[in-house]
Design an enzyme around this catalytic site. Structure first.
Site, PDB file in Angstrom:
ATOM      1  N   GLU A 138       0.817  -1.223   0.000  1.00 23.21           N
ATOM      2  CA  GLU A 138       0.000   0.000   0.000  1.00 23.21           C
ATOM      3  C   GLU A 138       0.852   1.275   0.000  1.00 23.21           C
ATOM      4  O   GLU A 138       0.749   2.118   0.894  1.00 23.21           O
ATOM      5  CB  GLU A 138      -0.857  -0.058   1.262  1.00 23.21           C
ATOM      6  CG  GLU A 138      -2.036   0.857   1.317  1.00 23.21           C
ATOM      7  CD  GLU A 138      -2.872   0.511   2.544  1.00 23.21           C
ATOM      8  OE1 GLU A 138      -3.888  -0.155   2.372  1.00 23.21           O
ATOM      9  OE2 GLU A 138      -2.480   0.890   3.674  1.00 23.21           O
ATOM     10  N   PRO A 139       1.720   1.424  -0.967  1.00 21.82           N
ATOM     11  CA  PRO A 139       2.619   2.585  -0.946  1.00 21.82           C
ATOM     12  C   PRO A 139       1.981   3.857  -1.485  1.00 21.82           C
ATOM     13  O   PRO A 139       1.097   3.812  -2.353  1.00 21.82           O
ATOM     14  CB  PRO A 139       3.747   2.146  -1.883  1.00 21.82           C
ATOM     15  CG  PRO A 139       3.058   1.279  -2.872  1.00 21.82           C
ATOM     16  CD  PRO A 139       1.940   0.592  -2.160  1.00 21.82           C
ATOM     17  N   GLY A 140       2.426   4.979  -0.961  1.00 20.81           N
ATOM     18  CA  GLY A 140       2.090   6.282  -1.527  1.00 20.81           C
ATOM     19  C   GLY A 140       3.383   6.908  -2.015  1.00 20.81           C
ATOM     20  O   GLY A 140       3.691   6.959  -3.197  1.00 20.81           O
ATOM     21  N   ARG A 156       6.192  19.983   4.158  1.00 20.22           N
ATOM     22  CA  ARG A 156       7.035  18.941   4.752  1.00 20.22           C
ATOM     23  C   ARG A 156       8.261  19.473   5.512  1.00 20.22           C
ATOM     24  O   ARG A 156       8.570  18.974   6.589  1.00 20.22           O
ATOM     25  CB  ARG A 156       7.493  17.928   3.684  1.00 20.22           C
ATOM     26  CG  ARG A 156       6.329  17.281   2.913  1.00 20.22           C
ATOM     27  CD  ARG A 156       6.756  16.095   2.067  1.00 20.22           C
ATOM     28  NE  ARG A 156       7.139  14.998   2.917  1.00 20.22           N
ATOM     29  CZ  ARG A 156       8.380  14.611   3.106  1.00 20.22           C
ATOM     30  NH1 ARG A 156       9.375  15.212   2.468  1.00 20.22           N
ATOM     31  NH2 ARG A 156       8.633  13.612   3.902  1.00 20.22           N
ATOM     32  N   CYS A 189       4.254  35.191   6.508  1.00 21.95           N
ATOM     33  CA  CYS A 189       4.688  36.042   7.619  1.00 21.95           C
ATOM     34  C   CYS A 189       4.796  35.200   8.883  1.00 21.95           C
ATOM     35  O   CYS A 189       4.054  35.373   9.840  1.00 21.95           O
ATOM     36  CB  CYS A 189       3.717  37.192   7.826  1.00 21.95           C
ATOM     37  SG  CYS A 189       2.092  36.624   8.245  1.00 21.95           S
TER      38      CYS A 189
HETATM   39  N1  LLP Z   1      -1.312   3.177   4.319  1.00 23.39           N
HETATM   40  C1  LLP Z   1      -1.747   3.869   5.391  1.00 23.39           C
HETATM   41  C2  LLP Z   1      -2.791   3.294   6.235  1.00 23.39           C
HETATM   42  C3  LLP Z   1      -1.187   5.127   5.694  1.00 23.39           C
HETATM   43  O1  LLP Z   1      -1.605   5.802   6.755  1.00 23.39           O
HETATM   44  C4  LLP Z   1      -0.194   5.665   4.837  1.00 23.39           C
HETATM   45  C5  LLP Z   1       0.395   6.980   5.103  1.00 23.39           C
HETATM   46  C6  LLP Z   1       0.210   4.905   3.725  1.00 23.39           C
HETATM   47  C7  LLP Z   1      -0.362   3.666   3.502  1.00 23.39           C
HETATM   48  C8  LLP Z   1       1.234   5.392   2.756  1.00 23.39           C
HETATM   49  O2  LLP Z   1       2.462   5.657   3.332  1.00 23.39           O
HETATM   50  P1  LLP Z   1       3.690   6.010   2.378  1.00 23.39           P
HETATM   51  O3  LLP Z   1       3.945   4.813   1.503  1.00 23.39           O
HETATM   52  O4  LLP Z   1       3.302   7.190   1.556  1.00 23.39           O
HETATM   53  O5  LLP Z   1       4.822   6.306   3.284  1.00 23.39           O
HETATM   54  N2  LLP Z   1       2.733  13.638   5.357  1.00 23.39           N
HETATM   55  C9  LLP Z   1       3.819  12.744   5.679  1.00 23.39           C
HETATM   56  C10 LLP Z   1       3.457  11.287   5.462  1.00 23.39           C
HETATM   57  C11 LLP Z   1       2.184  10.863   6.141  1.00 23.39           C
HETATM   58  C12 LLP Z   1       1.833   9.417   5.884  1.00 23.39           C
HETATM   59  C13 LLP Z   1       0.461   9.099   6.305  1.00 23.39           C
HETATM   60  N3  LLP Z   1       0.048   7.757   6.055  1.00 23.39           N
HETATM   61  C14 LLP Z   1       5.054  13.165   4.890  1.00 23.39           C
HETATM   62  O6  LLP Z   1       4.998  14.142   4.127  1.00 23.39           O
HETATM   63  O7  LLP Z   1       6.127  12.574   5.031  1.00 23.39           O
END
Ligand code: LLP
Length: 402
Positions: A253-255, A292, A322
Site C-alpha cells: 500500500e505505498p504512496g 514537509r 509572515c
Molecule cells: N497506508 C496507510 C494506512 C497510511 O496511513 C499511509 C500513510 C500509507 C499507507 C502510505 O504511506 P507512504 O507509503 O506514503 O509512506 N505527510 C507525511 C506522510 C504521512 C503518511 C500518512 N500515512 C510526509 O509528508 O512525510
C-alpha cells in the site's frame, strides 16, 4: 522528467509556484512492485485525478482515508471493489459513502466494528493491527507502538475478531502499516508481528497487507530495495499458506514510493539577502505550497535552473509567509539548515525535487495564497492537470454579510 527549456516554458505559461508530476515515472515505479498480488495506492500522497485515472485504468487498487477520497477514487474510474477505506475514525459521512457505494473498510479501532456492521456496507472488513512498535522518517509519521493512535493493539486482536463475529462481520483481511519512510532494516520484525497475528487468523481470512511506508532517498542515495522487500513478504506468505492450508492474497500500500521522485516543485527567486548568520534566498513557494520541511524538518534537494556556472553558497531558502517557520531548508527542530545552492538572483527558477508525495496534497491557502497549478507528464507530453486556484474560488465559500 522534462528538460530545462521545457520547465522554463511551463513556468512562464502557468506561473510559479508550479507543481510538475511525471505520471510515466509513477507507472514505471508501480511496475517494480508487480510481485505483490495487489498494489493499493495510498492516494493521500497525491490524489490528483489524472494520476488516479492512470492507475485505475491499469488495474491497480486504491486506498482511501475518507468518504471524500472514496468519491475521488470513484470519479477516477476505480470500481468500488478496488477501493478500501482505511481509517481509525469512521465519521458519519464517511460511513454513509462507504455504505452507499459498497466499499469495504480497513478498521483501525475496534469501536468501529459495530457501526460499520450496522450499516449497509459490505459484510466483510479488514482489521488494522498496531503491532506494538513503529518506524518512520519522523515521529509524526510513525504509526505503530504504544504512542500511536493507529490500529488495534496487537494483544486486543482476538477480542476484536470476536466482536466482529458477534456483529456478523467477516474479517477477510489483516493489515499493518507501521509508519511512513520505513527502511528495510525493520522488515523482519514487521513480518514476525504479522506472523504472530496470524495465529488468530479467522477461517474467513483471504488477504494480508504489508501496508505502505517504503522510503525514498531524498538525499539522492540508493533506492529502496523493492525486490528484497517483496521477496521477504512472498516467502512469509508461502509459510502462512502452508500453515493455514489456504491461499492468501498479498497486498502492498505505498504512496510516497510511487510519487515522491516523480514530482517537482518550481518556484521563482524573488529576493536574496544576507543576515549575520545566513545567506537567504526568498522564493514564491512557502509552507502553504510544501509543508514537509516545516512539519518534519524534511529535506528536499534543490537547484537553480541553468546556474551550473555560478559558485555554490550555503543558502537558507525561505518562502513568502509572515511566519519565521516558513523556511524550506530547516531541521526537525526548526533551525535553518543551509543547503549548497548556486549564487541566486531574483528571477531565477528554483527546482525543489522529490515533491510528488505529500506536496500538493498538503498545500493550504495560508496568507491568502491560492493552491498552485499542476502539470502532469504522460507519454512524455506535459499537460495542465489542475489550474491555479483563483481569487473568486477563494471567496466562493463565504457569504457577504454586509
Ligand atoms: N497506508 C496507510 C494506512 C497510511 O496511513 C499511509 C500513510 C500509507 C499507507 C502510505 O504511506 P507512504 O507509503 O506514503 O509512506 N505527510 C507525511 C506522510 C504521512 C503518511 C500518512 N500515512 C510526509 O509528508 O512525510
Amino acid at each position: 522528467m522534462l528538460d530545462a527549456a521545457r520547465i522554463r516554458a511551463l513556468a512562464q505559461e502557468h506561473g510559479t509556484p508550479l507543481y510538475l508530476l511525471d505520471i510515466d515515472q509513477v507507472l514505471e515505479r508501480a511496475a517494480r512492485l508487480a510481485a505483490f498480488d495487489t498494489l493499493r495506492y495510498a492516494q493521500k500522497a497525491h490524489p490528483g485525478l489524472a494520476l488516479l485515472r492512470a492507475l485505475a485504468s491499469r488495474g491497480y487498487a486504491v486506498d482511501a482515508t475518507s468518504g471524500f477520497e472514496i468519491e475521488r477514487a470513484l470519479a477516477a474510474g476505480f470500481s468500488p471493489d478496488r477501493i478500501e477505506l482505511a481509517t481509525d475514525v469512521l465519521d458519519r459521512r464517511t460511513l454513509e459513502v462507504a455504505a452507499t457505494h459498497g466499499v469495504r473498510a480497513n478498521l483501525g479501532s475496534a469501536d468501529l466494528i459495530e457501526p460499520y456492521a450496522a450499516s449497509s456496507a459490505p459484510r466483510s472488513c479488514t482489521l488494522r493491527l498496531n503491532p506494538g512498535f513503529g518506524s518512520g522518517h519522523n515521529k509524526r509519521v510513525t504509526t505503530g507502538g504504544p504512542h500511536s493512535k493507529h490500529g488495534i493493539w496487537h494483544e486486543e486482536l482476538p477480542e476484536a475478531l470476536a466482536r466482529a463475529e458477534r456483529a456478523g462481520l467477516e474479517v477477510t483481511g489483516l493489515h499493518l502499516h507501521i509508519g511512513s519512510g520505513v527502511a528495510l532494516e525493520g522488515l523482519a520484525q514487521t513480518i514476525e508481528a504479522m506472523d504472530a497475528a496470524l495465529a488468530h487468523a479467522p477461517a474467513t481470512l483471504e488477504r494480508v497487507s504489508a501496508g505502505g511506508g517504503l522510503a525514498v532517498p531524498y538525499d539522492g542515495g540508493p533506492e529502496f530495495p523493492v525486490d528484497e522487500y517483496a521477496s521477504a513478504w512472498l516467502a512469509a506468505r508461502e509459510r502462512w499458506q502452508e500453515r493455514l492450508g489456504r491461499a492468501l492474497h498479498l497486498e502492498v500500500e505505498p504512496g510516497r514510493y510511487l510519487v515522491a521522485p516523480a514530482g517537482l516543485l518550481v518556484a521563482e527567486v524573488r529576493a536574496c539577502k544576507q543576515t549575520p548568520d545566513w545567506n537567504w534566498v526568498l522564493v514564491d513557494a512557502g509552507f502553504q505550497t510544501l509543508a514537509r520541511p516545516l512539519l518534519y524538518g524534511a529535506y528536499h534537494r534543490m537547484e537553480l535552473l541553468d546556474a551550473t556556472d555560478r559558485p555554490l553558497r550555503p543558502t537558507v531558502v525561505a518562502g513568502p509567509l509572515c511566519e519565521s517557520g516558513d523556511v524550506l531548508t530547516q531541521s526537525a527542530e526548526g533551525e535553518p539548515r543551509p543547503v549548497q545552492l548556486a549564487q541566486a538572483r531574483p528571477g531565477d527558477l528554483l527546482l525543489i525535487h522529490d515533491a510528488g508525495a505529500y506536496g500538493i496534497s498538503m498545500a493550504s491557502n495560508y496568507n491568502g495564497f491560492p493552491l498552485p497549478p499542476e502539470v502532469v507528464v504522460q507519454g512524455g507530453e506535459p499537460r495542465l492537470a489542475r489550474r491555479r486556484q483563483t481569487f473568486d474560488d477563494l471567496l466562493a465559500l463565504e457569504q457577504d454579510l454586509s
